[in-house]
Design a protein around this motif. Structure first.
Motif, short mmCIF file in Angstrom:
data_model
loop_
_atom_site.label_atom_id
_atom_site.label_comp_id
_atom_site.label_asym_id
_atom_site.label_seq_id
_atom_site.Cartn_x
_atom_site.Cartn_y
_atom_site.Cartn_z
N ARG A 34 -6.75 -10.42 3.91
CA ARG A 34 -6.53 -9.08 4.34
C ARG A 34 -5.03 -9.22 3.95
NH1 ARG A 34 -9.75 -4.57 7.06
NH2 ARG A 34 -11.80 -5.48 7.15
N ARG A 35 -4.42 -10.16 4.00
CA ARG A 35 -2.42 -10.28 4.40
C ARG A 35 -1.98 -10.51 3.15
NH1 ARG A 35 -3.03 -14.71 8.15
NH2 ARG A 35 -3.49 -13.88 9.84
N LYS A 36 -3.10 -10.67 2.54
CA LYS A 36 -2.21 -11.22 0.54
C LYS A 36 -2.60 -9.50 0.29
CE LYS A 36 -2.92 -14.30 -2.63
NZ LYS A 36 -3.35 -15.28 -3.26
N VAL A 37 -3.65 -9.21 0.29
CA VAL A 37 -3.97 -7.70 -0.56
C VAL A 37 -2.91 -6.97 0.58
CG1 VAL A 37 -5.39 -5.90 -0.23
CG2 VAL A 37 -6.00 -8.28 -0.37
N LYS A 38 -2.41 -6.89 1.30
CA LYS A 38 -1.30 -5.71 2.07
C LYS A 38 -0.23 -6.17 1.38
CE LYS A 38 -2.22 -4.41 6.94
NZ LYS A 38 -1.85 -4.41 7.69
N ALA A 39 0.47 -7.77 0.99
CA ALA A 39 1.25 -8.24 0.24
C ALA A 39 1.08 -8.11 -0.74
CB ALA A 39 1.49 -10.09 0.57
N LEU A 40 0.19 -7.70 -1.52
CA LEU A 40 0.44 -8.02 -2.86
C LEU A 40 -0.02 -6.01 -3.04
CD1 LEU A 40 -2.34 -10.00 -4.21
CD2 LEU A 40 -0.04 -10.23 -4.71
N GLN A 41 -0.08 -5.35 -2.36
CA GLN A 41 0.51 -3.54 -2.25
C GLN A 41 1.35 -3.20 -1.56
OE1 GLN A 41 -2.90 -2.67 0.59
NE2 GLN A 41 -4.37 -1.73 -0.94
N ALA A 42 1.97 -3.87 -0.88
CA ALA A 42 3.77 -3.90 -0.89
C ALA A 42 4.44 -4.43 -2.44
CB ALA A 42 3.78 -4.77 0.23
#
Length: 63
Positions: free
Chosen positions: A49-57
């Protein structure tokens, strides 16, 4: 020759740990496996989830 001794020693340690695990946990060993699997799955989910959030940002910054 030295590697063979280390390999044999490692195998004996692993066998001892496996014996102790099944000896002391007995029937509850499957519950221990299920609990460990659940904890690992939760940890992996949080990490992803943290990785997806960072990629989305990063993706939103590029636009």
């Amino acid at each position: 020759m030295k590697d063979s001794i280390y390999l044999l020693l490692t195998a004996l340690v692993c066998a001892g740990i496996a014996w102790a695990f099944w000896y002391f946990l007995g029937e509850t060993a499957t519950q221990a496996f299920a609990g460990a699997t659940l904890l690992v799955t939760i940890g992996e989910n949080l990490r992803l989830r943290r990785k997806v959030k960072a990629l989305q940002a990063r993706l939103l910054e590029r636009d």
